[in-house]
Design an enzyme around this catalytic site. Sequence first.
Site, mmCIF file in Angstrom:
data_model
loop_
_atom_site.group_PDB
_atom_site.id
_atom_site.type_symbol
_atom_site.label_atom_id
_atom_site.label_comp_id
_atom_site.label_asym_id
_atom_site.label_seq_id
_atom_site.Cartn_x
_atom_site.Cartn_y
_atom_site.Cartn_z
ATOM 1 N N GLY A 42 0.791 -1.224 0.000
ATOM 2 C CA GLY A 42 0.000 0.000 0.000
ATOM 3 C C GLY A 42 0.819 1.267 0.000
ATOM 4 O O GLY A 42 0.307 2.339 -0.332
ATOM 5 N N ARG A 43 2.086 1.170 0.380
ATOM 6 C CA ARG A 43 2.939 2.367 0.387
ATOM 7 C C ARG A 43 4.399 2.035 0.135
ATOM 8 O O ARG A 43 5.273 2.844 0.411
ATOM 9 C CB ARG A 43 2.798 3.105 1.713
ATOM 10 C CG ARG A 43 3.124 2.278 2.928
ATOM 11 C CD ARG A 43 2.687 2.973 4.199
ATOM 12 N NE ARG A 43 2.902 2.110 5.337
ATOM 13 C CZ ARG A 43 3.663 2.430 6.383
ATOM 14 N NH1 ARG A 43 4.270 3.584 6.422
ATOM 15 N NH2 ARG A 43 3.786 1.603 7.382
ATOM 16 N N LYS A 50 9.748 2.614 1.012
ATOM 17 C CA LYS A 50 8.597 2.506 1.902
ATOM 18 C C LYS A 50 8.140 3.912 2.260
ATOM 19 O O LYS A 50 8.839 4.645 2.958
ATOM 20 C CB LYS A 50 8.962 1.715 3.158
ATOM 21 C CG LYS A 50 7.742 1.343 3.993
ATOM 22 C CD LYS A 50 8.082 0.336 5.063
ATOM 23 C CE LYS A 50 6.833 -0.049 5.858
ATOM 24 N NZ LYS A 50 7.124 -1.057 6.907
ATOM 25 N N GLY A 104 -0.377 6.379 0.962
ATOM 26 C CA GLY A 104 0.851 5.756 0.488
ATOM 27 C C GLY A 104 2.118 6.308 1.106
ATOM 28 O O GLY A 104 3.217 5.985 0.659
ATOM 29 N N ARG A 109 14.330 0.342 2.018
ATOM 30 C CA ARG A 109 14.489 -0.998 2.587
ATOM 31 C C ARG A 109 15.208 -1.919 1.605
ATOM 32 O O ARG A 109 14.939 -1.906 0.401
ATOM 33 C CB ARG A 109 13.123 -1.591 2.942
ATOM 34 C CG ARG A 109 13.212 -2.999 3.530
ATOM 35 C CD ARG A 109 11.911 -3.434 4.175
ATOM 36 N NE ARG A 109 10.814 -3.534 3.231
ATOM 37 C CZ ARG A 109 9.528 -3.586 3.591
ATOM 38 N NH1 ARG A 109 9.205 -3.524 4.867
ATOM 39 N NH2 ARG A 109 8.582 -3.685 2.685
ATOM 40 N N ARG A 135 6.129 -12.976 0.723
ATOM 41 C CA ARG A 135 5.570 -13.198 2.057
ATOM 42 C C ARG A 135 4.681 -14.438 2.043
ATOM 43 O O ARG A 135 4.278 -14.918 0.978
ATOM 44 C CB ARG A 135 4.721 -11.984 2.466
ATOM 45 C CG ARG A 135 5.388 -10.642 2.230
ATOM 46 C CD ARG A 135 4.338 -9.529 2.074
ATOM 47 N NE ARG A 135 4.944 -8.263 1.688
ATOM 48 C CZ ARG A 135 5.124 -7.229 2.498
ATOM 49 N NH1 ARG A 135 4.728 -7.310 3.750
ATOM 50 N NH2 ARG A 135 5.680 -6.112 2.069
ATOM 51 N N ASP A 139 0.845 -11.562 6.321
ATOM 52 C CA ASP A 139 1.401 -10.707 5.274
ATOM 53 C C ASP A 139 2.680 -10.013 5.732
ATOM 54 O O ASP A 139 3.356 -9.368 4.923
ATOM 55 C CB ASP A 139 0.379 -9.669 4.814
ATOM 56 C CG ASP A 139 -0.128 -8.802 5.951
ATOM 57 O OD1 ASP A 139 -0.803 -9.354 6.835
ATOM 58 O OD2 ASP A 139 0.141 -7.584 5.964
ATOM 59 N N ASN A 140 3.017 -10.147 7.013
ATOM 60 C CA ASN A 140 4.268 -9.592 7.535
ATOM 61 C C ASN A 140 5.314 -10.675 7.790
ATOM 62 O O ASN A 140 6.299 -10.427 8.479
ATOM 63 C CB ASN A 140 4.016 -8.829 8.837
ATOM 64 C CG ASN A 140 3.183 -7.582 8.626
ATOM 65 O OD1 ASN A 140 3.160 -7.018 7.532
ATOM 66 N ND2 ASN A 140 2.489 -7.142 9.656
ATOM 67 N N ASP A 175 8.815 -5.928 8.043
ATOM 68 C CA ASP A 175 7.676 -5.029 8.232
ATOM 69 C C ASP A 175 7.494 -4.621 9.698
ATOM 70 O O ASP A 175 6.617 -5.120 10.406
ATOM 71 C CB ASP A 175 6.387 -5.673 7.701
ATOM 72 C CG ASP A 175 6.053 -5.179 6.303
ATOM 73 O OD1 ASP A 175 6.846 -4.392 5.739
ATOM 74 O OD2 ASP A 175 5.010 -5.568 5.766
#
Length: 484
Positions: free
Chosen positions: A83-84, A103, A116, A166, A173, A244-245, A254
Amino acid sequence: MKFKQDFFTQLPEFYSQVYPQGITKPEWLAWSDDAAQLIGLSQPTDELLLGLSGNTAVDGATYYAQVYSGHQFGGYTPRLGDGRSIILGEAIGPNGVWDVALKGGGPTPYSRRGDGRAVMRSAVREFLVSEALHHLHVPTTRALAVIGSDLPVWRESQETAAITVRLARSHIRFGHFEFFCHSERGRADKLIQLLNFTITQHYPHLSCDAAGYKAWFLQVVQDTAKMIAHWQAVGFAHGVMNTDNMSILGDSFDFGPFAFLDTFQEDFICNHSDPEGRYAFGQQPGVGLWNLQRLAQALTPVIPSDDLIAILNQYQEALVQPYLRLMRAKLGLSAVDVPSVEQDKQDLDLIGRFTVLMEKNQLDYTQTWRQLGKLDPTSKHSALRDDFIDVSQFDTWYQAYQLRLGAVADIPAWQTERNSVNPKYILRNYLAQEAIIAVEEGNLAPLHLLQKILTQPFAEHADHEDLAKRPPDWGQGLIMSCSS
């Protein structure tokens, strides 16, 4: 930077191409020379600043946001995605390949009405924890830099936007596999495509067939367990262990409302959005297994369920053995040449009794371990004793500890070894907050000093003893939110 674009060229249905939106008046807030070397960079430059702030194109970059889903606080969210975070591609370094991602680079098709952006405080925290974990020898993604701006963004109040650059060995993931099993039903072909890509890129010693798939899943289980063992050993609470992390490579990933333990507390909650403690410190090993079970569900079109269950049953041992290795080193216990179920049980009991005493006596986790570097393990009178209110229980534990420890021939060498595995410095939440406040006031010196100390967490740094202290009253048990 020199890029290759394997994910972009081979998996076109796994992302959306999107370009970053530049931030105004970009400036370097922090930079990691160590991380820069991974991708063949040396010093930060004005040209690089413009590129990584999204204001100019970076040569060779393609820019895309990945799509995935995931279980968040136990419930399935069918469509998430970056998302960002906008990935530039895979940078080829002198000793490996690293995804480079911005990020906070701006909105993507997966922003879900978000802007975002990342705020400066969250960007600084992610940078610092990436540095801290790496130098504590915990598997983790890295952070190259933090880029600040004067761009206003709104969260609970007005803040300024920033970008964390990053570096990750992979951004794949658990949620990628969940998406192409659950959200895109009937797309087993895409699941297999993703699996083959992951194996080819990151597990080239494995084959892309039934045997290789099982061996790969076992490796994922082992790597995830090893990562969490490291978390428990250093006292790190991630805070948002949604699927998702979870990195498919077993790297810490994350970072949001994370925290290192101050006072030892098994049920410590670091996330303001987790009042029931689903992701409390002591719950992390169990959550790791639960997340792997969700990944296994997503793999059922490819790997037989019986095989998945048999592999999941190896998780506990895959967690306990690295945890024991780390904790035995912290205590100075001799390694076990021949694995023994009984010896493992006794050592786990000894370790558990020590942490229970820490909690009961409200002791600082990091400081208590560090005190072992001052201990004469042959003495009947431990220097630790005065820290405990219930000295009789400590004496009982200490006698058992000395019995397990055995003879120590070279006490100074033993003490030095303890200080090489028990850090003096960790990223305490209040230290991060003080650095963030200083940045807001235009002073980068505290941030840079904290970064320097965190890259040498086992050293004494006699001039900076204040950074090893327990938090002041206002900094006790700081709980962060997911707002970033």
